[in-house]
Design an enzyme around this catalytic site. Structure first.
Site, mmCIF file in Angstrom:
data_model
loop_
_atom_site.group_PDB
_atom_site.id
_atom_site.type_symbol
_atom_site.label_atom_id
_atom_site.label_comp_id
_atom_site.label_asym_id
_atom_site.label_seq_id
_atom_site.Cartn_x
_atom_site.Cartn_y
_atom_site.Cartn_z
ATOM 1 N N HIS A 1 4.934 11.355 -1.054
ATOM 2 C CA HIS A 1 3.545 10.978 -0.783
ATOM 3 C C HIS A 1 2.584 12.030 -1.332
ATOM 4 C CE1 HIS A 1 0.364 8.885 1.321
ATOM 5 N NE2 HIS A 1 0.025 9.975 1.995
ATOM 6 N N ASP B 1 -5.802 12.085 3.136
ATOM 7 C CA ASP B 1 -4.542 11.348 3.121
ATOM 8 C C ASP B 1 -4.828 9.950 3.646
ATOM 9 O OD1 ASP B 1 -2.077 10.211 3.626
ATOM 10 O OD2 ASP B 1 -1.241 11.948 4.651
ATOM 11 N N CYS C 1 -0.561 6.051 -3.354
ATOM 12 C CA CYS C 1 -1.083 7.347 -2.894
ATOM 13 C C CYS C 1 -1.491 8.256 -4.050
ATOM 14 C CB CYS C 1 -0.088 8.048 -1.987
ATOM 15 S SG CYS C 1 1.540 8.279 -2.727
ATOM 16 N N GLN D 1 -5.316 4.023 2.792
ATOM 17 C CA GLN D 1 -4.318 3.473 1.869
ATOM 18 C C GLN D 1 -3.693 2.229 2.488
ATOM 19 O OE1 GLN D 1 -1.169 6.114 0.593
ATOM 20 N NE2 GLN D 1 0.045 4.423 -0.217
#
EC number: 3.4.19.12
Length: 230
Positions: free
Chosen positions: A169, A184, A95, A89
């Protein structure tokens, strides 16, 4: 994560399903709310489930844990199958979209795409890229950015201003090659959480979600949605 900044998405199935529909995903899989973590409430989630998205607060405790986890994995190593589709990211507040991409990309064989699907095109074009290259590719992918922006305004709460700092997030939890992976884009690599199956993915993913909650017992801002067969 300086540079591009998007408006945050809500962890709201209506918003995520509409977003994916606009990107050309056929609604044979739909996101649904996970109302609670106990077996009775999990039994209300339609099966099968192929991904879980968790929205959680980035706190000091979490950041300490994240650093320790990263150092531990770098020193001890972990097994990660090459079949996992993972991207970094580089866009602030993206996200939610990256979580959705992770959920769909790692279940692509189960999905049906409409003709000319923007999402299918992005996944096909980025399939052999590195996680960093995929991040840069998304930065310049206007069709997804514009759809994200539209969806960010469709939530139940008013979208914050583009400059407002957001401390929530999204991560995706998916089953790939018999293992449960946490994806993630803020982390350098996928996290292998051990064995899972299509049948037990929801329960196994929720066990990971519970650990997030246990690390921050004073926090209430946790929300999970599951990608279920419609």
């Amino acid at each position: 994560m300086e540079g591009q900044r998007w408006l945050p998405l809500e962890a709201n199935p209506e918003v995520t399903n509409q977003f994916l529909k606009q990107l050309g995903l056929h609604p044979n899989w739909q996101f649904v709310d996970v109302y609670g973590m106990d077996p009775e409430l999990l039994s209300m989630v339609p099966r099968p489930v192929c991904a879980v998205l968790l929205l959680f607060p980035i706190t000091e405790k979490y950041e300490v844990f994240r650093t320790e986890e990263e150092e531990k994995i770098k020193s001890q190593g972990q097994d990660v199958t090459s079949s996992v589709y993972f991207m970094k990211q580089t866009i602030s507040n993206a996200c939610g979209t990256i979580g959705l991409i992770h959920a769909i990309a790692n279940n692509k064989d189960k999905m049906h795409f409409e003709s000319g699907s923007t999402l299918k095109k992005f996944l096909e074009e980025s399939v052999s890229m590195s996680p960093e290259e995929r991040a840069r590719y998304l930065e310049n992918y206007d069709a997804i950015r514009v759809t994200h922006e539209t969806s960010a305004h469709e939530g139940q709460t008013e979208a914050p201003s583009i400059d407002e700092k957001v401390d929530l997030h999204f991560i995706a939890l998916v089953h790939v090659d018999g293992h449960l992976y946490e994806l993630d884009g803020r982390k350098p690599f996928p996290i292998n959480h051990g064995e899972t199956s299509d049948e037990t993915l929801l329960e196994d993913a929720i066990e990971v979600c519970k650990k997030f909650m246990e690390r921050d017992p004073d926090e209430l801002r946790f929300n999970a949605i599951a990608l279920s067969a419609a």
